[in-house]
Design an enzyme around this catalytic site. Sequence first.
Site, short mmCIF file in Angstrom:
data_model
loop_
_atom_site.label_atom_id
_atom_site.label_comp_id
_atom_site.label_asym_id
_atom_site.label_seq_id
_atom_site.Cartn_x
_atom_site.Cartn_y
_atom_site.Cartn_z
N ASP A 1 29.80 60.08 -25.51
CA ASP A 1 31.06 59.34 -25.70
C ASP A 1 32.19 60.36 -25.80
OD1 ASP A 1 33.14 57.63 -26.41
OD2 ASP A 1 32.55 57.58 -28.52
N GLY B 1 35.94 61.13 -26.06
CA GLY B 1 37.25 60.60 -26.40
C GLY B 1 38.33 61.65 -26.23
N ASN B 2 39.55 61.31 -26.62
CA ASN B 2 40.66 62.24 -26.47
C ASN B 2 40.59 63.39 -27.46
OD1 ASN B 2 42.50 61.06 -24.38
ND2 ASN B 2 42.35 59.30 -25.74
N ILE C 1 34.09 64.68 -28.59
CA ILE C 1 32.98 64.21 -27.75
C ILE C 1 31.76 64.07 -28.65
CG2 ILE C 1 31.53 64.61 -25.74
CD1 ILE C 1 33.66 66.45 -24.63
N VAL C 2 31.12 62.91 -28.61
CA VAL C 2 29.92 62.67 -29.41
C VAL C 2 28.72 62.59 -28.48
CG1 VAL C 2 28.78 61.15 -31.06
CG2 VAL C 2 31.26 61.43 -31.15
N ASP D 1 35.90 53.26 -23.52
CA ASP D 1 35.41 53.10 -24.89
C ASP D 1 35.68 51.70 -25.43
OD1 ASP D 1 38.15 53.60 -24.78
OD2 ASP D 1 38.20 54.67 -26.70
N ASP E 1 39.62 50.03 -33.82
CA ASP E 1 39.02 51.35 -33.61
C ASP E 1 40.02 52.42 -34.04
OD1 ASP E 1 37.74 53.63 -32.82
OD2 ASP E 1 37.29 52.94 -30.79
#
Length: 257
Positions: free
Chosen positions: A6, A8-9, A12-13, A111, A131
């Site tokens: 995942d 994101g801005n 990162i996961v 997302d 979120d």
Amino acid sequence: MLLAIDSGNTNIVFAVFGNDGTILEKWRSSTDGNRTSDEFGIWLEQLMQLAKLNREDISSTIISTVVPANLYTLKTLCKKYFQCDPLIIGAPGIELGINIEIDRPDDVGADRLVNSVSAHQRYGGPLIIVDFGTATTFDVVGSDGSYQGGIIAPGVNLSLEALHRAAARLPRIAVERPEKIVGKGTVPAMQSGIFWGYIGLIEGLVVRIRDEYGMEMPVIATGGLSPLFASSTEVIEKTDTELTLKGLHTIYQLNSK
């Protein structure tokens, strides 16, 4: 096993799912467009060894990213270090299992769609997802699981950073619930403005969304700051910090069939 990514801005996961759908381990890295697939690969391999997981046991990968510049690096990571072509949210032929009922479906962040899939499967609908990410987003999921649209507001940490940058005498502060609404100093005043200001934003927008749809909708909160804010308002009924990762697993299962 499945490796879900995942991107994101801000972060990162990476999460490893067992064959029964449980998250065996997850790790978080800052979103840095200069990091290479080899850097990610070596970093992940070391973390997996510490968690007693074997890289060779990863048989599938799936990626959700809102940063297009990171996609090539993450795809290369999956191919080079895990020997598999990743499923990519938003790519042609990838099924989400929901309708996207807005004017320009391609504009919706991956997302937000993944969250909608995940929330509907676990909590039904209609509902509202809040979120707490780089942006604070509100998304509406219909009773049939369809994505109805949403709201995008500046994120909590983004607002704090803007306040610090624009006002010479305002320091950087941590996000926390202040003891009192009215601050007796600069830092408590800033904390109150951010914390209670966002509580007011959440409560006000949830009321307006419910009024617009003419029905009650439960609110599901996700994102790193969701437990902090959820504990201070009654409009948030449930917190699920792994909502996006669970959604990626659901979408992988749908497409692997």
